[in-house]
Design a protein around this motif. Structure first.
Motif, PDB file in Angstrom:
ATOM      1  N   ASP A  14      -7.560 -11.430  -3.169  1.00 33.20           N
ATOM      2  CA  ASP A  14      -7.272 -12.633  -3.965  1.00 33.20           C
ATOM      3  C   ASP A  14      -5.789 -12.987  -4.001  1.00 33.20           C
ATOM      4  OD1 ASP A  14      -9.951 -12.828  -4.496  1.00 33.20           O
ATOM      5  OD2 ASP A  14      -9.818 -12.035  -6.530  1.00 33.20           O
ATOM      6  N   ASP A  15      -4.933 -12.004  -3.762  1.00 36.59           N
ATOM      7  CA  ASP A  15      -3.485 -12.240  -3.809  1.00 36.59           C
ATOM      8  C   ASP A  15      -2.892 -12.583  -2.448  1.00 36.59           C
ATOM      9  OD1 ASP A  15      -3.394 -11.642  -6.572  1.00 36.59           O
ATOM     10  OD2 ASP A  15      -3.316  -9.504  -6.127  1.00 36.59           O
ATOM     11  N   GLY A  16      -3.746 -12.757  -1.429  1.00 29.60           N
ATOM     12  CA  GLY A  16      -3.236 -13.044  -0.098  1.00 29.60           C
ATOM     13  C   GLY A  16      -2.576 -11.838   0.528  1.00 29.60           C
ATOM     14  N   ALA A  17      -3.152 -10.683   0.302  1.00 33.38           N
ATOM     15  CA  ALA A  17      -2.643  -9.440   0.879  1.00 33.38           C
ATOM     16  C   ALA A  17      -3.806  -8.722   1.544  1.00 33.38           C
ATOM     17  CB  ALA A  17      -2.029  -8.560  -0.205  1.00 33.38           C
ATOM     18  N   LEU A  18      -3.491  -7.762   2.400  1.00 33.87           N
ATOM     19  CA  LEU A  18      -4.556  -6.952   2.965  1.00 33.87           C
ATOM     20  C   LEU A  18      -4.534  -5.599   2.277  1.00 33.87           C
ATOM     21  CD1 LEU A  18      -3.562  -4.621   5.253  1.00 33.87           C
ATOM     22  CD2 LEU A  18      -2.969  -6.681   6.474  1.00 33.87           C
ATOM     23  N   ALA A  19      -5.694  -5.020   2.081  1.00 36.79           N
ATOM     24  CA  ALA A  19      -5.816  -3.714   1.437  1.00 36.79           C
ATOM     25  C   ALA A  19      -6.728  -2.856   2.294  1.00 36.79           C
ATOM     26  CB  ALA A  19      -6.366  -3.858   0.027  1.00 36.79           C
ATOM     27  N   ASP A  20      -6.340  -1.602   2.488  1.00 40.13           N
ATOM     28  CA  ASP A  20      -7.118  -0.722   3.356  1.00 40.13           C
ATOM     29  C   ASP A  20      -6.880   0.729   2.973  1.00 40.13           C
ATOM     30  OD1 ASP A  20      -8.889  -0.090   5.382  1.00 40.13           O
ATOM     31  OD2 ASP A  20      -7.609  -0.782   7.013  1.00 40.13           O
ATOM     32  N   GLU A  21      -7.774   1.573   3.454  1.00 42.01           N
ATOM     33  CA  GLU A  21      -7.696   3.015   3.232  1.00 42.01           C
ATOM     34  C   GLU A  21      -6.965   3.671   4.398  1.00 42.01           C
ATOM     35  OE1 GLU A  21      -9.008   4.535   0.513  1.00 42.01           O
ATOM     36  OE2 GLU A  21      -9.851   2.674  -0.276  1.00 42.01           O
ATOM     37  N   PHE A  22      -6.181   4.681   4.093  1.00 42.02           N
ATOM     38  CA  PHE A  22      -5.447   5.452   5.097  1.00 42.02           C
ATOM     39  C   PHE A  22      -5.672   6.936   4.853  1.00 42.02           C
ATOM     40  CE2 PHE A  22      -3.302   1.457   5.033  1.00 42.02           C
ATOM     41  CZ  PHE A  22      -2.722   1.283   6.279  1.00 42.02           C
ATOM     42  N   GLY A  23      -6.007   7.652   5.918  1.00 40.88           N
ATOM     43  CA  GLY A  23      -6.031   9.098   5.838  1.00 40.88           C
ATOM     44  C   GLY A  23      -4.610   9.616   5.979  1.00 40.88           C
ATOM     45  N   PRO A  24      -4.411  10.921   5.815  1.00 37.68           N
ATOM     46  CA  PRO A  24      -3.082  11.488   6.007  1.00 37.68           C
ATOM     47  C   PRO A  24      -2.548  11.166   7.405  1.00 37.68           C
ATOM     48  CG  PRO A  24      -4.561  13.107   5.034  1.00 37.68           C
ATOM     49  CD  PRO A  24      -5.403  11.929   5.442  1.00 37.68           C
ATOM     50  N   TYR A  25      -1.343  10.651   7.477  1.00 39.67           N
ATOM     51  CA  TYR A  25      -0.657  10.317   8.734  1.00 39.67           C
ATOM     52  C   TYR A  25      -1.404   9.296   9.595  1.00 39.67           C
ATOM     53  CZ  TYR A  25       1.840  14.516   7.349  1.00 39.67           C
ATOM     54  OH  TYR A  25       2.539  15.451   6.637  1.00 39.67           O
ATOM     55  N   GLN A  26      -2.316   8.565   9.022  1.00 43.21           N
ATOM     56  CA  GLN A  26      -3.110   7.593   9.788  1.00 43.21           C
ATOM     57  C   GLN A  26      -2.374   6.266   9.902  1.00 43.21           C
ATOM     58  OE1 GLN A  26      -6.899   6.414   8.089  1.00 43.21           O
ATOM     59  NE2 GLN A  26      -7.721   6.026  10.129  1.00 43.21           N
ATOM     60  N   GLU A  27      -2.543   5.616  11.063  1.00 41.85           N
ATOM     61  CA  GLU A  27      -1.967   4.298  11.270  1.00 41.85           C
ATOM     62  C   GLU A  27      -3.073   3.282  11.474  1.00 41.85           C
ATOM     63  OE1 GLU A  27      -3.473   4.551  15.139  1.00 41.85           O
ATOM     64  OE2 GLU A  27      -2.437   6.186  14.143  1.00 41.85           O
ATOM     65  N   HIS A  28      -2.756   2.022  11.134  1.00 43.21           N
ATOM     66  CA  HIS A  28      -3.638   0.899  11.416  1.00 43.21           C
ATOM     67  C   HIS A  28      -2.772  -0.227  11.972  1.00 43.21           C
ATOM     68  CE1 HIS A  28      -7.041   2.675   9.381  1.00 43.21           C
ATOM     69  NE2 HIS A  28      -6.431   2.667   8.203  1.00 43.21           N
ATOM     70  N   VAL A  29      -3.365  -1.018  12.871  1.00 44.61           N
ATOM     71  CA  VAL A  29      -2.706  -2.195  13.410  1.00 44.61           C
ATOM     72  C   VAL A  29      -3.637  -3.379  13.139  1.00 44.61           C
ATOM     73  CG1 VAL A  29      -1.736  -3.303  15.464  1.00 44.61           C
ATOM     74  CG2 VAL A  29      -1.604  -0.808  15.222  1.00 44.61           C
ATOM     75  N   TYR A  30      -3.116  -4.388  12.431  1.00 46.36           N
ATOM     76  CA  TYR A  30      -3.897  -5.546  12.012  1.00 46.36           C
ATOM     77  C   TYR A  30      -3.427  -6.793  12.734  1.00 46.36           C
ATOM     78  CZ  TYR A  30      -4.555  -2.339   8.083  1.00 46.36           C
ATOM     79  OH  TYR A  30      -4.808  -1.238   7.311  1.00 46.36           O
ATOM     80  N   ARG A  31      -4.385  -7.659  13.111  1.00 39.67           N
ATOM     81  CA  ARG A  31      -4.040  -8.949  13.721  1.00 39.67           C
ATOM     82  C   ARG A  31      -4.643 -10.062  12.891  1.00 39.67           C
ATOM     83  NH1 ARG A  31      -5.061  -9.392  19.809  1.00 39.67           N
ATOM     84  NH2 ARG A  31      -7.179  -8.974  19.150  1.00 39.67           N
ATOM     85  N   ILE A  32      -3.792 -11.022  12.542  1.00 42.68           N
ATOM     86  CA  ILE A  32      -4.206 -12.168  11.744  1.00 42.68           C
ATOM     87  C   ILE A  32      -3.913 -13.409  12.557  1.00 42.68           C
ATOM     88  CG2 ILE A  32      -3.872 -13.415   9.574  1.00 42.68           C
ATOM     89  CD1 ILE A  32      -2.486 -10.555   8.746  1.00 42.68           C
ATOM     90  N   ARG A  33      -4.917 -14.180  12.882  1.00 43.33           N
ATOM     91  CA  ARG A  33      -4.754 -15.396  13.697  1.00 43.33           C
ATOM     92  C   ARG A  33      -4.621 -16.612  12.819  1.00 43.33           C
ATOM     93  NH1 ARG A  33      -5.737 -14.293  19.115  1.00 43.33           N
ATOM     94  NH2 ARG A  33      -6.840 -12.371  19.459  1.00 43.33           N
TER      95      ARG A  33
END
Length: 108
Positions: free
Chosen positions: A89-108
């Motif tokens: 609702d705030d125009g942000a992304l929220a996600d879960e991360f494990g220890p030392y985990q990375e994520h790469v997000y693409r927004i078009r």
């Protein structure tokens, strides 16, 4: 260990254009719940906003990452993971991360 290095090397090759693109915003620390600490930066690649985020601690975290111009409910692709999430609702992304985990997000 060699098998994991090969997997990591292949992923880095696939994401080379993203990794080497200029920063669109300075790296920052996300608001995180749990024991982790998530650092992120954003880049512009082929007209899309790409957010690189990594949990730098040995603990799980749920991170909220603000993205300029992101609208509530916008579809966000999580690269290399075959999944999507939606902007909150705030125009942000929220996600879960494990220890030392990375994520790469693409927004078009």
């Amino acid at each position: 260990m060699l098998a994991q290095l090969k997997i990591t090397n292949a992923k880095l090759k696939r994401l080379a254009r993203v990794i080497s693109a200029p920063l669109a915003a300075e790296p920052a620390v996300a608001v995180s719940e749990g024991g982790g600490k998530v650092i992120f930066s954003s880049k512009k690649v082929d007209g899309a906003t790409v957010v690189l985020a990594v949990n730098v601690w040995d603990a799980k975290a749920r991170a909220t990452i603000p993205v300029a111009g992101l609208k509530k409910g916008a579809k966000i692709e999580v690269l290399e993971e075959s999944r999507t999430i939606r902007a909150n609702d705030d125009g942000a992304l929220a996600d879960e991360f494990g220890p030392y985990q990375e994520h790469v997000y693409r927004i078009r």
